[in-house]
Scaffold this active site. Structure first.
Site, PDB file in Angstrom:
ATOM      1  N   LEU A  55       0.788  -1.330  -0.029  1.00 28.32           N
ATOM      2  CA  LEU A  55      -0.204  -0.051  -0.017  1.00 28.32           C
ATOM      3  C   LEU A  55       0.737   1.285  -0.122  1.00 28.32           C
ATOM      4  CD1 LEU A  55      -2.637  -0.916   2.773  1.00 28.32           C
ATOM      5  CD2 LEU A  55      -2.953  -0.967   0.209  1.00 28.32           C
ATOM      6  N   ASP A  56       0.590   2.358  -0.531  1.00 30.48           N
ATOM      7  CA  ASP A  56       1.289   3.622  -0.470  1.00 30.48           C
ATOM      8  C   ASP A  56       1.382   3.938   0.892  1.00 30.48           C
ATOM      9  OD1 ASP A  56       1.151   3.738  -3.219  1.00 30.48           O
ATOM     10  OD2 ASP A  56      -0.711   5.240  -3.285  1.00 30.48           O
ATOM     11  N   MET A  57       2.550   4.717   1.104  1.00 34.80           N
ATOM     12  CA  MET A  57       2.796   5.009   2.443  1.00 34.80           C
ATOM     13  C   MET A  57       1.514   5.760   3.221  1.00 34.80           C
ATOM     14  SD  MET A  57       6.055   7.313   3.725  1.00 34.80           S
ATOM     15  CE  MET A  57       6.342   7.805   5.369  1.00 34.80           C
ATOM     16  N   THR A  96      -1.506   5.701   2.422  1.00 36.09           N
ATOM     17  CA  THR A  96      -2.787   4.832   2.537  1.00 36.09           C
ATOM     18  C   THR A  96      -2.964   3.943   3.658  1.00 36.09           C
ATOM     19  OG1 THR A  96      -2.861   4.876   0.084  1.00 36.09           O
ATOM     20  CG2 THR A  96      -4.292   3.254   1.181  1.00 36.09           C
TER      21      THR A  96
END
Length: 544
Positions: A388-390, A392
């Site tokens: 997951l994106d940082m 998110t």
């Protein structure tokens, strides 16, 4: 070029450290300076059409030799075909000067382009190309028919032999017939090759001149670019000077990209250093419509571009006391914040908080991997199944053996894992549900930003469903069919998607307390037991 603030700023505290240009919240003085620049832009009716198409502007709050606090303003690239306008600082090097080497050499290269175009479009060249193409096409057709005829005749001879009753003379005749037909085919093949070779020789004579001109154009363009980069001699606060070639070679080991040194930030700092002004704070904002590929919002502030400006600013900010990158700050409680929702001897599912990396990156911050590596010391690498994106938050699957990792990744790759995200959009959207198809690829000058590109982008598909609307915002559930980097964020923000960024998306929208994007639902088949595992975890701060 030094502008005094129109309002008193005596009650505003000066920043203690200079702005970290790649991740910042604009200082109040930067906001005031940007507001004055925007007021000036509104007054320039002659630029109205060009400004509507979009451009990046920058402001630099400075203290001059007399101790006065004011600001400088700049734009990226050209404005109204020029590098010089009275309100803005000049370029580091003005490549538009009519008496400069750049314009003169550019004119020569344009003449070569015109000559190449003239040769390529000449009737003689077109006739030679057409003649060669026709011969190649006809040759392929005739020889194909010849091969088919050889096969047909061979089949007929084989049938006669199979039927039996042939005399030695008949067999001899069949052999001579086969040899003759093969020889005829080879003669025809040779004739076609000779005709095509002759046509290629004729065409090559014309192409040699064109190729020579293209090589000359390439060589002169490279030399011109090199010479241009050498003119960009950039200062830093210590008074040290480096040209673009040196800066990029020392920091990145590569040549500068086109347009390097022409962004607002280098222009602002260069002018400040030359005129003995101390930089205090900086901000850059977009003015006008968003480009088709990137996502830019009118009036929003953005970090400096990384592809062109990171090496340059890395040099120019030497000697200044610059803020720490806020993304590198650690929290001692991060380990405790990683909640485990499922755990057995083969795998685990955790709830990643926003602001935490999935795997270690360039920044020295704690990641999910660091925590689960300590929690499960006997687990086999690589453990992290997906990311997951940082920014998110949400569900992440952890594998404890290599085989389980492989089997789980196969499920993600084959799109058999059911995923659902919750998001809050910064505006009202009209449709209650739908599908977005916009191909994505990395933005080479602004990593990790992604861009929509219909030629180089990979297919990306997202379905959405509105859950509710309140106070000018929209709550949605998102299901990514594909799993591209920043897919949901770009599909929400891009004008050809929903045109409404996720709340807190500082890359594609506006900064907020957090990015309101949460991976709330995962369903997959347990790779060992065969049981379907379904985990759902709502984000507590997403309630309507």
């Amino acid at each position: 070029m030094f502008h005094h603030f129109q309002k008193s700023v005596s009650d505003i505290a000066l920043p203690e450290r200079f702005t970290y240009p790649f991740c910042y919240t604009p200082h109040p003085l930067s906001l005031m300076a940007a507001e004055e620049v925007q007021h000036y832009l509104h007054s320039k009716k002659e630029w109205e059409k060009e400004l509507a198409e979009g451009k990046m502007f920058g402001v630099l709050v400075v203290r001059n030799r007399e101790g006065e606090v004011g600001y400088l303003a700049a734009f990226s690239g050209l404005l109204a075909g020029s590098n010089n306008h009275e309100f803005f600082v000049p370029p580091v090097y003005d490549l538009t000067r009519p008496d400069g080497f750049f314009k003169a050499e550019e004119h020569e290269i344009s003449a070569i382009n015109h000559h190449i175009q003239m040769l390529e479009e000449s009737p003689e060249y077109q006739v030679l190309k057409t003649n060669l193409a026709t011969l190649q096409e006809e040759s392929a057709l005739r020889l194909s028919e010849g091969r088919k005829a050889l096969k047909r005749h061979k089949k007929e001879r084989d049938a006669l032999r199979k039927a039996g009753g042939l005399t030695p003379e008949d067999e001899e005749r069949l052999i001579r017939e086969s040899q003759f037909q093969k020889a005829e085919f080879h003669r025809e093949e040779l004739q076609w090759r000779q005709r095509i070779a002759a046509a290629e020789v004729q065409l090559k004579a014309s192409e040699t001149e064109i190729e020579a001109l293209k090589n000359e154009r390439k060589e002169r363009s490279a030399q011109l670019q090199q010479r241009l980069f050498e003119q960009f001699r950039l200062l830093n606060y210590r008074g040290e000077v480096r040209d673009l070639c040196t800066i990029f070679r020392e920091s990145e080991g590569r040549i500068p990209p086109a347009g390097a040194g022409e962004c607002a930030a280098p222009k602002l700092l260069q002018y400040a250093f030359i005129h003995d002004m101390k930089p205090l704070a900086m901000a850059e904002f977009w003015w006008g419509a968003s480009p088709k590929t990137e996502i830019r919002h009118h009036g929003h502030f953005y970090p400096s571009c990384k592809g062109k400006c990171r090496p340059i600013l890395g040099h120019m900010l030497q000697g200044l006391d610059v803020e720490e990158n806020p993304m590198t700050k650690k929290s001692e409680t991060d380990d405790l914040r990683l909640e485990t929702l499922y755990d057995d001897e083969w795998l685990a599912v955790v709830n990643k908080p926003h602001g935490m990396l999935s795997v270690p990156g360039k920044m020295q911050t704690l990641s999910v991997y660091d925590i689960v590596r300590r929690r499960y010391p006997d687990a086999e690498e690589p453990m992290i199944v997906h990311r997951l994106d940082m920014a998110t938050s949400g569900l992440l699957v952890i594998a404890k053996t290599k085989e389980v990792h492989r089997l789980l990744q196969a499920q993600f790759k084959n799109r058999t894992v059911e995923k659902r995200y919750a998001a809050i959009l910064d505006g009202n959207i009209t449709p209650d549900s739908g599908e977005i198809r916009l191909p994505l690829c990395p933005d080479p000058d602004n990593r990790p930003r992604q861009m929509v590109h219909h030629t180089y982008g990979k297919p990306a598909v997202t379905t959405f469903e509105v859950v509710g609307r309140k106070d000018g915002r929209t709550w949605v559930r998102l299901r990514p069919v594909t799993g591209r980097t920043h897919q949901l964020r770009v599909h929400m923000a891009h004008p050809d998607g929903l045109g409404t960024p996720i709340v807190g998306d500082e890359l594609y929208g506006l900064k907020h307390r957090r990015l309101y994007l949460h991976a709330e639902y995962l369903s997959f088949v347990h790779p060992v037991t065969g049981e379907r595992i379904t985990i759902e975890k709502r984000a507590g701060d997403f309630a309507l």
